[in-house]
Design a protein around this motif. Structure first.
Motif, PDB file in Angstrom:
ATOM      1  N   LEU A 116      -6.931 -26.417  19.945  1.00  0.00           N
ATOM      2  CA  LEU A 116      -7.240 -26.401  18.509  1.00  0.00           C
ATOM      3  C   LEU A 116      -6.770 -25.048  17.960  1.00  0.00           C
ATOM      4  CD1 LEU A 116     -10.893 -27.830  18.667  1.00  0.00           C
ATOM      5  CD2 LEU A 116      -8.740 -29.098  18.434  1.00  0.00           C
ATOM      6  N   SER A 117      -5.513 -25.002  17.582  1.00  0.00           N
ATOM      7  CA  SER A 117      -4.891 -23.714  17.245  1.00  0.00           C
ATOM      8  C   SER A 117      -5.554 -23.029  16.053  1.00  0.00           C
ATOM      9  CB  SER A 117      -3.396 -23.921  16.966  1.00  0.00           C
ATOM     10  OG  SER A 117      -3.196 -24.790  15.863  1.00  0.00           O
ATOM     11  N   ASP A 118      -5.947 -23.798  15.036  1.00  0.00           N
ATOM     12  CA  ASP A 118      -6.595 -23.185  13.869  1.00  0.00           C
ATOM     13  C   ASP A 118      -7.922 -22.546  14.262  1.00  0.00           C
ATOM     14  OD1 ASP A 118      -4.480 -24.110  12.391  1.00  0.00           O
ATOM     15  OD2 ASP A 118      -5.591 -25.720  11.393  1.00  0.00           O
ATOM     16  N   ALA A 119      -8.677 -23.236  15.094  1.00  0.00           N
ATOM     17  CA  ALA A 119      -9.973 -22.716  15.521  1.00  0.00           C
ATOM     18  C   ALA A 119      -9.809 -21.461  16.372  1.00  0.00           C
ATOM     19  CB  ALA A 119     -10.742 -23.788  16.291  1.00  0.00           C
ATOM     20  N   VAL A 120      -8.840 -21.466  17.267  1.00  0.00           N
ATOM     21  CA  VAL A 120      -8.596 -20.288  18.103  1.00  0.00           C
ATOM     22  C   VAL A 120      -8.217 -19.092  17.231  1.00  0.00           C
ATOM     23  CG1 VAL A 120      -7.144 -19.282  19.901  1.00  0.00           C
ATOM     24  CG2 VAL A 120      -7.943 -21.641  20.126  1.00  0.00           C
ATOM     25  N   VAL A 172     -18.944  -6.047  23.161  1.00  0.00           N
ATOM     26  CA  VAL A 172     -18.982  -7.510  23.348  1.00  0.00           C
ATOM     27  C   VAL A 172     -17.831  -8.167  22.591  1.00  0.00           C
ATOM     28  CG1 VAL A 172     -20.282  -9.618  22.846  1.00  0.00           C
ATOM     29  CG2 VAL A 172     -21.452  -7.641  23.812  1.00  0.00           C
ATOM     30  N   ALA A 173     -17.624  -7.767  21.340  1.00  0.00           N
ATOM     31  CA  ALA A 173     -16.548  -8.361  20.534  1.00  0.00           C
ATOM     32  C   ALA A 173     -15.181  -8.025  21.112  1.00  0.00           C
ATOM     33  CB  ALA A 173     -16.660  -7.867  19.089  1.00  0.00           C
ATOM     34  N   GLU A 174     -15.018  -6.786  21.573  1.00  0.00           N
ATOM     35  CA  GLU A 174     -13.731  -6.379  22.147  1.00  0.00           C
ATOM     36  C   GLU A 174     -13.412  -7.157  23.418  1.00  0.00           C
ATOM     37  OE1 GLU A 174     -11.343  -2.275  23.380  1.00  0.00           O
ATOM     38  OE2 GLU A 174     -13.358  -2.189  22.531  1.00  0.00           O
ATOM     39  N   LEU A 175     -14.411  -7.319  24.281  1.00  0.00           N
ATOM     40  CA  LEU A 175     -14.200  -8.093  25.512  1.00  0.00           C
ATOM     41  C   LEU A 175     -13.934  -9.562  25.194  1.00  0.00           C
ATOM     42  CD1 LEU A 175     -16.981  -6.549  27.804  1.00  0.00           C
ATOM     43  CD2 LEU A 175     -14.503  -6.224  27.993  1.00  0.00           C
ATOM     44  N   ALA A 176     -14.606 -10.081  24.182  1.00  0.00           N
ATOM     45  CA  ALA A 176     -14.388 -11.477  23.792  1.00  0.00           C
ATOM     46  C   ALA A 176     -12.956 -11.691  23.310  1.00  0.00           C
ATOM     47  CB  ALA A 176     -15.382 -11.870  22.699  1.00  0.00           C
ATOM     48  N   LEU A 177     -12.444 -10.711  22.600  1.00  0.00           N
ATOM     49  CA  LEU A 177     -11.076 -10.817  22.078  1.00  0.00           C
ATOM     50  C   LEU A 177     -10.039 -10.927  23.189  1.00  0.00           C
ATOM     51  CD1 LEU A 177     -11.073  -8.343  19.056  1.00  0.00           C
ATOM     52  CD2 LEU A 177     -10.210 -10.703  19.009  1.00  0.00           C
ATOM     53  N   GLU A 178     -10.341 -10.346  24.341  1.00  0.00           N
ATOM     54  CA  GLU A 178      -9.383 -10.371  25.449  1.00  0.00           C
ATOM     55  C   GLU A 178      -9.088 -11.799  25.912  1.00  0.00           C
ATOM     56  OE1 GLU A 178     -10.756  -7.827  28.554  1.00  0.00           O
ATOM     57  OE2 GLU A 178     -10.657  -6.001  27.321  1.00  0.00           O
ATOM     58  N   ASN A 179     -10.023 -12.727  25.679  1.00  0.00           N
ATOM     59  CA  ASN A 179      -9.807 -14.119  26.068  1.00  0.00           C
ATOM     60  C   ASN A 179      -8.673 -14.776  25.285  1.00  0.00           C
ATOM     61  OD1 ASN A 179     -12.184 -14.929  27.949  1.00  0.00           O
ATOM     62  ND2 ASN A 179     -13.158 -13.797  26.279  1.00  0.00           N
ATOM     63  N   PHE A 180      -8.356 -14.192  24.131  1.00  0.00           N
ATOM     64  CA  PHE A 180      -7.377 -14.834  23.245  1.00  0.00           C
ATOM     65  C   PHE A 180      -6.132 -13.965  23.047  1.00  0.00           C
ATOM     66  CE2 PHE A 180     -11.784 -15.723  21.962  1.00  0.00           C
ATOM     67  CZ  PHE A 180     -11.859 -17.037  22.379  1.00  0.00           C
ATOM     68  N   ALA A 181      -6.002 -12.938  23.877  1.00  0.00           N
ATOM     69  CA  ALA A 181      -4.869 -12.013  23.719  1.00  0.00           C
ATOM     70  C   ALA A 181      -3.528 -12.716  23.882  1.00  0.00           C
ATOM     71  CB  ALA A 181      -4.998 -10.877  24.730  1.00  0.00           C
ATOM     72  N   ASN A 182      -3.460 -13.703  24.763  1.00  0.00           N
ATOM     73  CA  ASN A 182      -2.198 -14.404  25.013  1.00  0.00           C
ATOM     74  C   ASN A 182      -2.260 -15.866  24.573  1.00  0.00           C
ATOM     75  OD1 ASN A 182      -1.014 -12.110  26.364  1.00  0.00           O
ATOM     76  ND2 ASN A 182      -2.365 -12.581  28.102  1.00  0.00           N
TER      77      ASN A 182
END
Length: 294
Positions: free
Chosen positions: A228-232, A257-267
């Motif tokens: 779901l590209s829009d949601a990501v 917490v937010a910074e670590l969460a962002l790492e899930n979507f880096a690529n």
């Protein structure tokens, strides 16, 4: 206990609340609940909705007068009526009941009635879970909006536990929507979580902001799995916004917490575009339309 007719029960409920007489208010509201249940059992939906509205109106006044037990009793009564309406397949009455509960939760939060707002959020989530497997799009967004209103009202009154409760409930809606590949509903939940997160940051609620970031992360992971590209993309935007706000407010835990969460979507490979921005504007416009009808 004396059983009142509808007109008597409405009059007694309001006058009792005005006088601060909890006992009389309970009696009148119990009578109204029984009357509404009878109407539902006879499939007289319009009559049931009228009585549900009377219960809501009385409970709103009770919340304003900070009569928390009366407010809670009314919320629980409306929850029972929602169950009956769902079992009978009376969708309009069901909607009237769950919207009333959400609005009472917001009213309770805005008057610092912590227990009342928590009961409203819990009852609302129970309705979400026991009712039809597939809520239609506008009803799903309505539930999301009600949780957001409870959360933001609670944040403004300094009640972090209520904010946490609302974030958890809204996060569950977002996760369930993502799991079913309902992208618009998923994005809607993410947009509302971001709103709650911003107000949590303004209130210096580190724990609530962390919880919001974690909920967004969980929804984002499911969205990524479902492509779901829009949601990501909205997950990335929301987390970045909340990370910056956390840093500005020196909320160290939530910024990490937010910074670590962002790492899930880096690529993730999803990039913004004018088309996607326009889609999000349209979802926000839909939210505003639904909000105006609640």
């Amino acid at each position: 206990m004396i059983i009142l007719n509808e007109a008597e029960a409405v009059e007694v409920s309001l006058s009792a609340i005005d006088r601060g007489d909890e006992s009389k208010a309970f009696q009148a509201l119990d009578s109204l609940t029984g009357i509404a249940a009878d109407f539902l059992s006879e499939n007289e939906e319009a009559d049931a909705e009228r009585v549900i509205l009377s219960i809501e109106n009385a409970a709103q006044v009770a919340a304003e007068r900070e009569m928390e037990l009366v407010t809670i009793n009314s919320i629980l009564s409306l929850g029972k009526l929602a169950r009956v309406a769902a079992d009978k397949g009376l969708e309009s009455a069901l909607s009237r009941a769950f919207i009333a509960i959400g609005k009472l939760g917001e009213a309770a939060a805005s008057h610092s009635l912590e227990a009342g707002s928590k009961v409203a959020a819990t009852t609302l989530m129970e309705i979400w879970n026991f009712s039809p497997e597939e809520w239609e799009q506008e009803k799903t967004i309505a539930f999301s909006l009600l949780f957001k209103e409870i959360g933001t009202s609670a944040a403004r009154r300094g009640m972090q536990d209520v904010v946490l409760n609302a974030v958890t409930c809204l996060g569950e809606i977002g996760k369930k929507s993502a799991a079913k590949s309902l992208e618009l509903e998923t994005v809607s939940a993410l947009l509302l979580l971001e709103e709650i997160g911003k107000i949590a940051a303004e209130s210096y609620f580190d724990e609530a902001l962390s919880s919001t970031a974690l909920s967004i992360e969980e929804i984002g992971k499911l969205s990524k799995k479902k492509e779901l590209s829009d949601a990501v993309l909205q997950c990335q935007w929301a987390l970045e916004t909340l990370r910056v706000q956390a840093e500005e407010k020196l909320l160290n835990n939530s910024s990490i917490v937010a910074e670590l969460a962002l790492e899930n979507f880096a690529n993730a490979g999803y990039t913004d575009s004018e088309e996607k921005v326009e889609k999000f504007r349209e979802i926000k416009a839909l939210q505003e339309k639904i909000q105006s009808n609640l």
